[in-house]
Design an enzyme around this catalytic site. Sequence first.
Site, short mmCIF file in Angstrom:
data_model
loop_
_atom_site.label_atom_id
_atom_site.label_comp_id
_atom_site.label_asym_id
_atom_site.label_seq_id
_atom_site.Cartn_x
_atom_site.Cartn_y
_atom_site.Cartn_z
N LYS A 1 0.84 -1.21 0.00
CA LYS A 1 0.00 0.00 0.00
C LYS A 1 0.87 1.25 0.00
O LYS A 1 2.06 1.20 0.36
CB LYS A 1 -0.92 -0.03 1.22
CG LYS A 1 -0.18 -0.05 2.54
CD LYS A 1 -1.07 -0.57 3.68
CE LYS A 1 -0.32 -0.52 4.99
NZ LYS A 1 -0.97 -1.29 6.04
N TYR B 1 17.18 29.56 9.05
CA TYR B 1 15.98 30.25 9.53
C TYR B 1 15.93 30.27 11.06
O TYR B 1 16.28 29.28 11.71
CB TYR B 1 14.73 29.53 9.04
CG TYR B 1 14.41 29.74 7.58
CD1 TYR B 1 14.18 31.01 7.07
CD2 TYR B 1 14.32 28.65 6.72
CE1 TYR B 1 13.87 31.20 5.73
CE2 TYR B 1 14.01 28.82 5.39
CZ TYR B 1 13.78 30.10 4.89
OH TYR B 1 13.47 30.27 3.57
C1 PLP Z 1 -0.13 -2.21 6.61
C2 PLP Z 1 -0.73 -3.49 7.07
C3 PLP Z 1 0.06 -4.64 7.23
C4 PLP Z 1 1.56 -4.62 7.13
O1 PLP Z 1 2.08 -4.08 8.34
P1 PLP Z 1 3.67 -3.92 8.60
O2 PLP Z 1 3.74 -3.42 9.99
O3 PLP Z 1 4.14 -2.92 7.61
O4 PLP Z 1 4.29 -5.25 8.42
C5 PLP Z 1 -0.58 -5.82 7.54
N1 PLP Z 1 -1.94 -5.87 7.70
C6 PLP Z 1 -2.73 -4.78 7.58
C7 PLP Z 1 -4.18 -4.90 7.77
C8 PLP Z 1 -2.15 -3.55 7.27
O5 PLP Z 1 -2.94 -2.47 7.17
#
Ligand code: PLP
Length: 385
Positions: free
Chosen positions: A44, A267
């Site tokens: 994702k 800054y």
């Molecule tokens: C993002 C996600 C994962 C992966 O999690 P990591 O901590 O990056 O390994 C697994 N299951 C769900 C439902 C997620 O949203």
Amino acid sequence: MRLHDIDIPPGASSVLIVDLDAITHNYRQIQAQAPTAEVGVSIKSDAYGLGAAKIAPALAAIGCKTFFVATAVEGANLRPALPDAEIVILNGPDPDTAPLFGKHGLTPALNSLMQIEVWRAAAGDPSAKPAYLHLDTGMSRLGLSNTEIDQLCADPTLLNGIEVTVVMSHLACADELKSPLNAQQRERLLAAAAKLSALTGAVRTSLANSAGVYLGTDYHLDMVRAGASIYGLDFFDQKLSSMQQVVHLFAKILQVRDIDKPATVGYGAAHRIGGPRRIATLATGYGDGYLRTAGRLSATDKRPTATTFIDGIAAPVVGRVSMDLLTVDVSGVPEAAAQPGNYAELIGDHFSADDLADVAGTIGYEVLTRLGQRHHRIYRGGDSV
Ligand SMILES: *Cc1c(COP(=O)(O)O)cnc(C)c1O
């Protein structure tokens, strides 16, 4: 990793190297850690900002069969790169996105009775439509509540036309080995999965994310869903030695100045120089995802700042991070190395995305997903792709 052996186009102000061999190495490490489970991968948010269109095929080429994204649009966009894999949409379908699922062969995670209804309505053909069922066992975020699970068990016709292939849930505290919530969530998932499989036939179960894999074999079940560890992040603060660094970020040195009188840098005059120092200005800033909180915010801000490395020698960030620039103290770096046109390592073997996150007050996940579009991106390895 050094830049000497890498072809960089002359215009590149900053270079982001994503090591596909490290990614496949890390995938195999997770598979070795959970040998009886399928290892699905979370890609994702463009594979945590690193480029899903490159990373997903490299993983598919070494046997990864299941990929997770958040939205149907993400899934649709990745279908050409993943012609044969299962792409699971964690946010599930709604009436607007339902047509995308059929068109691109996407598998929904069904998170509520409402989504189950949407998916049943979308099942135009008589053959059962595969879906994951996502149960809320302790996150109060997505997933069917206990009440909804009971309603489902009382009226199994709600699942008519749907083939539940996997019953999943998500751990809230997987990175806390001692949290009692982990075992509670596991029990809730297994109890609900047992009830559901009595209605629908055998289903597979899935609970662990990357950190969950390290909670032990009890948590592996039929499928783990790894993300962070595949991309080289370390959620236990203990440098998982079997994992390889995936991300290497370098920024060009634009200018180097010797300062011999008292002066301030950047800054807000947040950094004051008393004696003689050399300051280098690098071509990356918060506009490129190098978080502003990685620098000093004010003259009274005493938090540690991030460190960059030039030829392996530390050059700490001084002053505020600007949108396109950051300033580092190169007084300890040999002059021959701290020269305009050379590159400083911002993320890599010396200072990881997790290290940057620590000083910036966030998590490695956020550092990676914010990596900007101005970096010249180079993918190394993954020869089979
Ligand atoms: C993002 C996600 C994962 C992966 O999690 P990591 O901590 O990056 O390994 C697994 N299951 C769900 C439902 C997620 O949203």
